[in-house]
Design an enzyme around this catalytic site. Structure first.
Site, short mmCIF file in Angstrom:
data_model
loop_
_atom_site.label_atom_id
_atom_site.label_comp_id
_atom_site.label_asym_id
_atom_site.label_seq_id
_atom_site.Cartn_x
_atom_site.Cartn_y
_atom_site.Cartn_z
N TYR A 180 9.02 -1.13 -6.61
CA TYR A 180 9.59 0.08 -7.20
C TYR A 180 9.59 -0.02 -8.72
O TYR A 180 9.11 0.89 -9.42
CB TYR A 180 11.02 0.28 -6.69
CG TYR A 180 11.68 1.54 -7.20
CD1 TYR A 180 11.27 2.79 -6.75
CD2 TYR A 180 12.72 1.48 -8.13
CE1 TYR A 180 11.88 3.95 -7.21
CE2 TYR A 180 13.33 2.63 -8.59
CZ TYR A 180 12.91 3.86 -8.13
OH TYR A 180 13.52 5.01 -8.59
N SER B 9 12.74 5.16 -13.76
CA SER B 9 14.00 4.58 -13.31
C SER B 9 14.55 3.64 -14.36
O SER B 9 13.79 2.94 -15.05
CB SER B 9 13.79 3.80 -12.00
OG SER B 9 14.89 2.96 -11.72
#
Length: 254
Positions: A152, A139
């Site tokens: 995350y 990400s």
């Protein structure tokens, strides 16, 4: 003739969003695609729509027994594997001090341990194919960390380092490992069937991200990337000549 005719791919998190987009593009290029996801009903329904080369297997990638069973099934059916796309991922906006044990454990299991389990299971099948590709979805939040997404961001950063080490281990087997540092996808929708955001924590996070200009930055001019276009990126990666290796691809929307 498709670019992936005769190839076998496994895509995790395949029943929605980027995983579904990648699965569609691989199928369009002639591959057989084993679609892994937790939600059995949605997964099987989508696979039926996509055709006979879409093979649904309900599995939780964070559960090593599920992963072993899924890849045993791949081995029995095909005897090899050409591509593994570790796409499955979950996140939940929340301040660190308010994270529950479950929220911490599930994000670690899905986002980091899951790709470790699937890669471990895939390696013998990739080797049986004479080489292949592992593509890990990271990400852009690892480059510009968002507050209230600690688990995350941390798990994706761990996945990036895992991929770098794995690439060195598998170099002599002609198994390439590529990290896609993925930007925002538009209209992703659905997501995990058993994972939802806490409305209060989500509202606080979105307010903070908006105030700091983070949302506008990652959405870019067009509000994110289409998942089928992201699928095109994956097709490009896995169809490079074997003399080429893409270590990291930053696929952003701004």
């Amino acid at each position: 003739m498709g670019l992936l005719d005769g190839k076998v791919a496994v895509v995790t998190g395949a029943s929605s969003g980027i995983g579904l987009g990648v699965s569609r593009r691989f199928l369009a290029e002639g591959a057989s695609v084993v679609m892994l996801a937790r939600g059995t009903q949605r997964l099987e329904s989508l696979a039926a729509e996509l055709g006979e080369r879409a093979i649904p297997i309900a599995a939780d990638v964070g559960n090593p027994d599920d992963v072993r069973a899924a890849f045993d099934a791949v081995g029995k059916r095909f005897g090899k594997l050409d591509v593994l796309v570790n796409n499955a991922g979950i996140y939940k906006p929340c301040a660190v001090e308010k994270l529950s044990d479950h929220e911490i454990e599930r994000q670690i299991a899905t986002n980091f341990a899951g790709p470790v389990y699937t890669s471990r299971a895939a390696i013998p099948l990739l080797r049986a194919a004479g080489g292949g590709d592992i593509v890990n979805t990271s990400s852009e939040s690892t480059l510009n960390p968002f507050p209230m997404l600690s688990m995350y961001v941390a798990t994706k950063a761990a996945l990036e380092m895992f991929g770098r080490v794995l690439a060195q281990e598998l170099r002599d087997d002609d198994i390439r490992v590529t990290t896609v540092v993925q930007g925002t996808a538009a209209g992703v929708g659905n997501g995990a069937t058993d994972w939802s955001w806490d409305p209060e924590h989500a509202a606080a996070a979105i307010k903070l991200w908006t105030e700091r200009g983070l949302l506008a930055q990652v959405l870019g001019r067009h509000g994110g990337q289409d998942v089928d276009a992201i699928g095109d990126v994956h097709v490009f990666i896995v169809t490079r000549p074997r003399t080429q290796k893409l270590d990291t691809v930053y696929c952003r929307s701004f």
